[in-house]
Design a protein around this motif. Sequence first.
Motif, PDB file in Angstrom:
ATOM      1  N   ASP A 141     -29.452 -41.910  13.520  1.00  0.00           N
ATOM      2  CA  ASP A 141     -28.660 -41.358  14.617  1.00  0.00           C
ATOM      3  C   ASP A 141     -28.404 -42.483  15.610  1.00  0.00           C
ATOM      4  OD1 ASP A 141     -27.514 -40.033  16.689  1.00  0.00           O
ATOM      5  OD2 ASP A 141     -29.208 -38.709  17.116  1.00  0.00           O
ATOM      6  N   SER A 142     -27.171 -42.948  15.684  1.00  0.00           N
ATOM      7  CA  SER A 142     -26.858 -44.119  16.505  1.00  0.00           C
ATOM      8  C   SER A 142     -27.126 -43.871  17.980  1.00  0.00           C
ATOM      9  CB  SER A 142     -25.384 -44.520  16.321  1.00  0.00           C
ATOM     10  OG  SER A 142     -24.529 -43.455  16.702  1.00  0.00           O
ATOM     11  N   SER A 143     -27.086 -42.600  18.414  1.00  0.00           N
ATOM     12  CA  SER A 143     -27.317 -42.329  19.835  1.00  0.00           C
ATOM     13  C   SER A 143     -28.779 -42.502  20.219  1.00  0.00           C
ATOM     14  CB  SER A 143     -26.871 -40.909  20.179  1.00  0.00           C
ATOM     15  OG  SER A 143     -27.675 -39.965  19.478  1.00  0.00           O
ATOM     16  N   ARG A 144     -29.658 -42.600  19.215  1.00  0.00           N
ATOM     17  CA  ARG A 144     -31.086 -42.731  19.514  1.00  0.00           C
ATOM     18  C   ARG A 144     -31.648 -44.098  19.156  1.00  0.00           C
ATOM     19  NH1 ARG A 144     -32.860 -38.929  23.030  1.00  0.00           N
ATOM     20  NH2 ARG A 144     -31.891 -36.922  22.539  1.00  0.00           N
ATOM     21  N   VAL A 145     -30.824 -45.011  18.701  1.00  0.00           N
ATOM     22  CA  VAL A 145     -31.304 -46.334  18.303  1.00  0.00           C
ATOM     23  C   VAL A 145     -31.086 -47.308  19.448  1.00  0.00           C
ATOM     24  CG1 VAL A 145     -31.077 -48.222  16.662  1.00  0.00           C
ATOM     25  CG2 VAL A 145     -30.759 -45.869  15.906  1.00  0.00           C
ATOM     26  N   PRO A 146     -32.152 -47.799  20.103  1.00  0.00           N
ATOM     27  CA  PRO A 146     -31.974 -48.720  21.220  1.00  0.00           C
ATOM     28  C   PRO A 146     -31.511 -50.080  20.736  1.00  0.00           C
ATOM     29  CG  PRO A 146     -34.309 -48.492  20.700  1.00  0.00           C
ATOM     30  CD  PRO A 146     -33.568 -47.520  19.815  1.00  0.00           C
ATOM     31  N   PRO A 147     -30.632 -50.744  21.482  1.00  0.00           N
ATOM     32  CA  PRO A 147     -30.199 -52.078  21.103  1.00  0.00           C
ATOM     33  C   PRO A 147     -31.317 -53.080  21.343  1.00  0.00           C
ATOM     34  CG  PRO A 147     -29.310 -51.503  23.245  1.00  0.00           C
ATOM     35  CD  PRO A 147     -30.020 -50.284  22.737  1.00  0.00           C
ATOM     36  N   THR A 148     -31.206 -54.232  20.737  1.00  0.00           N
ATOM     37  CA  THR A 148     -32.228 -55.254  20.911  1.00  0.00           C
ATOM     38  C   THR A 148     -32.066 -55.996  22.227  1.00  0.00           C
ATOM     39  OG1 THR A 148     -30.829 -56.818  19.706  1.00  0.00           O
ATOM     40  CG2 THR A 148     -32.467 -55.600  18.443  1.00  0.00           C
ATOM     41  N   ILE A 149     -30.841 -56.016  22.810  1.00  0.00           N
ATOM     42  CA  ILE A 149     -30.635 -56.733  24.062  1.00  0.00           C
ATOM     43  C   ILE A 149     -31.282 -55.978  25.220  1.00  0.00           C
ATOM     44  CG2 ILE A 149     -28.522 -57.875  23.346  1.00  0.00           C
ATOM     45  CD1 ILE A 149     -26.958 -55.719  24.777  1.00  0.00           C
ATOM     46  N   LEU A 150     -31.789 -56.730  26.174  1.00  0.00           N
ATOM     47  CA  LEU A 150     -32.405 -56.191  27.384  1.00  0.00           C
ATOM     48  C   LEU A 150     -33.590 -55.277  27.078  1.00  0.00           C
ATOM     49  CD1 LEU A 150     -29.190 -55.265  29.454  1.00  0.00           C
ATOM     50  CD2 LEU A 150     -30.373 -57.459  29.333  1.00  0.00           C
ATOM     51  N   LYS A 151     -34.172 -55.413  25.905  1.00  0.00           N
ATOM     52  CA  LYS A 151     -35.212 -54.471  25.496  1.00  0.00           C
ATOM     53  C   LYS A 151     -36.467 -54.588  26.349  1.00  0.00           C
ATOM     54  CE  LYS A 151     -36.967 -57.664  21.955  1.00  0.00           C
ATOM     55  NZ  LYS A 151     -37.270 -57.838  20.520  1.00  0.00           N
ATOM     56  N   ASN A 152     -36.685 -55.764  26.977  1.00  0.00           N
ATOM     57  CA  ASN A 152     -37.893 -55.957  27.767  1.00  0.00           C
ATOM     58  C   ASN A 152     -37.657 -55.845  29.267  1.00  0.00           C
ATOM     59  OD1 ASN A 152     -39.584 -56.481  25.505  1.00  0.00           O
ATOM     60  ND2 ASN A 152     -38.741 -58.554  25.375  1.00  0.00           N
ATOM     61  N   VAL A 153     -36.439 -55.474  29.666  1.00  0.00           N
ATOM     62  CA  VAL A 153     -36.137 -55.366  31.094  1.00  0.00           C
ATOM     63  C   VAL A 153     -36.949 -54.230  31.717  1.00  0.00           C
ATOM     64  CG1 VAL A 153     -34.346 -54.717  32.756  1.00  0.00           C
ATOM     65  CG2 VAL A 153     -33.849 -56.382  30.974  1.00  0.00           C
ATOM     66  N   GLN A 154     -37.662 -54.570  32.790  1.00  0.00           N
ATOM     67  CA  GLN A 154     -38.464 -53.585  33.505  1.00  0.00           C
ATOM     68  C   GLN A 154     -37.824 -53.182  34.830  1.00  0.00           C
ATOM     69  OE1 GLN A 154     -42.444 -55.168  33.898  1.00  0.00           O
ATOM     70  NE2 GLN A 154     -42.499 -55.845  31.761  1.00  0.00           N
ATOM     71  N   ARG A 155     -37.027 -54.084  35.400  1.00  0.00           N
ATOM     72  CA  ARG A 155     -36.361 -53.810  36.678  1.00  0.00           C
ATOM     73  C   ARG A 155     -34.862 -54.010  36.505  1.00  0.00           C
ATOM     74  NH1 ARG A 155     -39.757 -54.767  41.585  1.00  0.00           N
ATOM     75  NH2 ARG A 155     -41.931 -54.816  40.913  1.00  0.00           N
ATOM     76  N   LEU A 156     -34.097 -52.965  36.830  1.00  0.00           N
ATOM     77  CA  LEU A 156     -32.639 -53.028  36.719  1.00  0.00           C
ATOM     78  C   LEU A 156     -32.027 -52.569  38.030  1.00  0.00           C
ATOM     79  CD1 LEU A 156     -30.134 -53.464  34.871  1.00  0.00           C
ATOM     80  CD2 LEU A 156     -30.259 -51.010  34.362  1.00  0.00           C
ATOM     81  N   ARG A 157     -31.147 -53.414  38.568  1.00  0.00           N
ATOM     82  CA  ARG A 157     -30.451 -53.073  39.808  1.00  0.00           C
ATOM     83  C   ARG A 157     -28.968 -53.364  39.627  1.00  0.00           C
ATOM     84  NH1 ARG A 157     -31.077 -55.518  45.955  1.00  0.00           N
ATOM     85  NH2 ARG A 157     -30.801 -53.554  47.046  1.00  0.00           N
ATOM     86  N   LEU A 158     -28.145 -52.307  39.777  1.00  0.00           N
ATOM     87  CA  LEU A 158     -26.718 -52.434  39.518  1.00  0.00           C
ATOM     88  C   LEU A 158     -25.913 -51.817  40.648  1.00  0.00           C
ATOM     89  CD1 LEU A 158     -26.555 -51.200  35.793  1.00  0.00           C
ATOM     90  CD2 LEU A 158     -26.715 -53.566  36.574  1.00  0.00           C
ATOM     91  N   SER A 159     -24.792 -52.449  40.950  1.00  0.00           N
ATOM     92  CA  SER A 159     -23.760 -51.836  41.776  1.00  0.00           C
ATOM     93  C   SER A 159     -22.561 -51.607  40.869  1.00  0.00           C
ATOM     94  CB  SER A 159     -23.383 -52.752  42.943  1.00  0.00           C
ATOM     95  OG  SER A 159     -22.325 -52.202  43.686  1.00  0.00           O
ATOM     96  N   VAL A 160     -22.139 -50.358  40.749  1.00  0.00           N
ATOM     97  CA  VAL A 160     -21.058 -50.005  39.832  1.00  0.00           C
ATOM     98  C   VAL A 160     -19.961 -49.266  40.597  1.00  0.00           C
ATOM     99  CG1 VAL A 160     -22.586 -49.906  37.832  1.00  0.00           C
ATOM    100  CG2 VAL A 160     -22.200 -47.841  39.193  1.00  0.00           C
ATOM    101  N   ASP A 161     -18.844 -49.020  39.890  1.00  0.00           N
ATOM    102  CA  ASP A 161     -17.750 -48.292  40.529  1.00  0.00           C
ATOM    103  C   ASP A 161     -18.084 -46.815  40.681  1.00  0.00           C
ATOM    104  OD1 ASP A 161     -17.789 -48.116  37.784  1.00  0.00           O
ATOM    105  OD2 ASP A 161     -15.610 -47.988  37.565  1.00  0.00           O
ATOM    106  N   SER A 162     -18.784 -46.242  39.704  1.00  0.00           N
ATOM    107  CA  SER A 162     -19.174 -44.839  39.779  1.00  0.00           C
ATOM    108  C   SER A 162     -20.359 -44.586  38.855  1.00  0.00           C
ATOM    109  CB  SER A 162     -18.006 -43.922  39.384  1.00  0.00           C
ATOM    110  OG  SER A 162     -18.396 -42.571  39.414  1.00  0.00           O
ATOM    111  N   ILE A 163     -21.425 -44.038  39.401  1.00  0.00           N
ATOM    112  CA  ILE A 163     -22.583 -43.662  38.590  1.00  0.00           C
ATOM    113  C   ILE A 163     -22.228 -42.413  37.790  1.00  0.00           C
ATOM    114  CG2 ILE A 163     -24.999 -42.951  38.633  1.00  0.00           C
ATOM    115  CD1 ILE A 163     -25.260 -44.400  41.325  1.00  0.00           C
ATOM    116  N   SER A 164     -22.368 -42.492  36.488  1.00  0.00           N
ATOM    117  CA  SER A 164     -21.970 -41.385  35.614  1.00  0.00           C
ATOM    118  C   SER A 164     -23.122 -40.959  34.715  1.00  0.00           C
ATOM    119  CB  SER A 164     -20.785 -41.814  34.742  1.00  0.00           C
ATOM    120  OG  SER A 164     -21.179 -42.844  33.849  1.00  0.00           O
ATOM    121  N   ASP A 165     -22.977 -39.784  34.125  1.00  0.00           N
ATOM    122  CA  ASP A 165     -23.968 -39.313  33.152  1.00  0.00           C
ATOM    123  C   ASP A 165     -24.087 -40.283  31.986  1.00  0.00           C
ATOM    124  OD1 ASP A 165     -24.379 -37.106  34.697  1.00  0.00           O
ATOM    125  OD2 ASP A 165     -23.327 -35.699  33.378  1.00  0.00           O
TER     126      ASP A 165
END
Length: 660
Positions: free
Chosen positions: A223-247
């Motif tokens: 199920d592709s929706s449940r397979v995490p990508p290998t990139i950023l797999k170890n990121v513990q802190r994420l801070r983003l400014s985006v145009d709109s926070i979405s589901d």
Amino acid sequence: MSATVGAGGRGDCGRCDGGRNLDLLPAALLETVMTKLDVASLCSLASTCRTLRSCVSRVLTFAPNFHIFNIALPMETVRPLLLPNQQLSSLKLDCGRLNNSAIGMMVRPSLQELCLQNCRCFSGDLLYEIGRKCRDLRFLRLGSVADKSSLSISRHALEELLHGCSRLEVLMLMFDLSLHLRPGDVRIFESVSDKLTHLELGHITSRMMTQLLSPPPGIPGQDSSRVPPTILKNVQRLRLSVDSISDALVRAISRSLVSLTHLDLRDAPLEDPRQFADLTNSGLQEINQNGKLKHLSLIRSQEFHPTYFRRVDDQGMLFLADKCWGMENICLGGFCRVTDAGFKTILHSCSSLCKLSIYHGPKLTDLVFHDISATSLSLRHVSLRRCHLLTDHAIQKLALNLKLENLDLRGCRNLGDEALRAISHLPELKVLLLDGTDVSDEGLSYLKDGALGSLASLSVRGCKNLTDKFVSSLFDGSSKLELRELDLSNLPGLTDDAVLTLARVGAPITNLRLRECGLIGDKSVMALASTMVSEDKCPGSSLVLLDLYDCGGITQLSFKWLKKPYFPRLRWLGITGSVNRDIVDALARRRPYLQVACRGEELGNEQEDDWDSADVHQHIEAQGDELEQWIMDEDGDIEMEDTEDEDMEEGGGEEEEGDG
């Protein structure tokens, strides 16, 4: 900073301190002591005599750190300081007066930590050279790169940075990536270091970030929706400014970043988002799927448009509370349909909560804190900015948390003196922000025998009831003040007498804001210029920031006192440019390390990191409730709009959401 290393010293005999000859001391001893000093202090030493100047020159060839973050130095000053140094591992610099010509001087293979702010005049060449040369870099923070319209950042430059710095643990790119990358270019982040644990992006579109975190398609039998990508797999802190926070964004983050402990999301929409591009109750249900989050921040800023999270209500807070039992820090901004029931659920579910921030909560009332004493909470930081329905009763209950250190009540205009009476009993309070509240002179006086002894920062901006009397009653006769930051802006009743009181008691204030005080004038500047702080007898010595923008009594006389030798530590000055443009320009030339702001902008480097600062004071001063009334009466319209969105999604919305 008084001089560069190459400048001639005031003495030429090698003698100082009452005639002692420094040549008798081993140079190695002097240099060992100097390695404990910052660059500004080294430059001050270098200006005193030949011996120290020679030692400083050698120290700068092997010192591991070079940090000048509160002054924007020109090229001719930085060049003789940044000497060849193979041991330089940490460089922090304000690049506001530098450009691409400084890249070769700053970017070095030995660096493990690089922090450059205000890089407006640098192009993508800066990123390219960092990636090419700084292979051992662990920490990278770049602010405002290519902000000038004539400059750009190519995909190739960013690719070289991410590929070359293969050991990065912290990456903070504080500029708008969406201006320089096409949606498909975001895949270049696949080459980012697998050691990365902290990622912060100044701005990126929600669609681009969702696409980055989406798993690669076409994995057989999974199920592709449940397979995490290998990139950023170890990121513990994420801070983003985006145009709109979405589901879709929240879902991608929660399912992909399985190690996440800190999540900060902030948006500033240009218009009300449609349902498929907005956060709803369903999105909140996706947060903290792995149960590791300790810090959560979801803020909808009104910097560009008066919009809120209009599709989240108490049910969404129930979903969130079910997943946030272990959180220590929660910040929620712009949830206009959440009532006391929703916020109260959060409070009673998070037994480890020590920091709570709720911004722009038009339905938050005293009932949220009515039985807070029944919880096991030990809050240290509370921000209730622009929660207009709160009264003194709520603060009286909140003040039962005697360990409170930071209390932000800006824009809570129904708070008055009884709230301050309760606050005065907080023994560990360090920061108190009261902008736009209904406090009076008498209320502020309550702090004198209590919280004032521990306060390091006090702001009463826009508290219209205040006069000179509160300054006199609060500070006159006080001793051992810890206060370093004081904001008295936009107080129509404040006069020069209040500043004379501050000068007389010798308060060790470093940041003083008096903007938009029509009765403040030249007398205040003269008094501050002659202030003697106990630990340093230089006139005006303690002030690092002074904001006098739009003070009605400032004339040409004040500029004479703003020149050297007065205010030797002053780094930021706010002034009205129209007072006399030639005089303002002359002052800037005479004090090249003083940042003079003439257009009313807020002063200080901290503004670059304060995501919610851009719209705070604009809304605090608004007295009408028309917007909030509109929000509360619009529930029926929201439902109609959501129905239209659902129809649109059936026709093509799913495809768009899949793209992010």
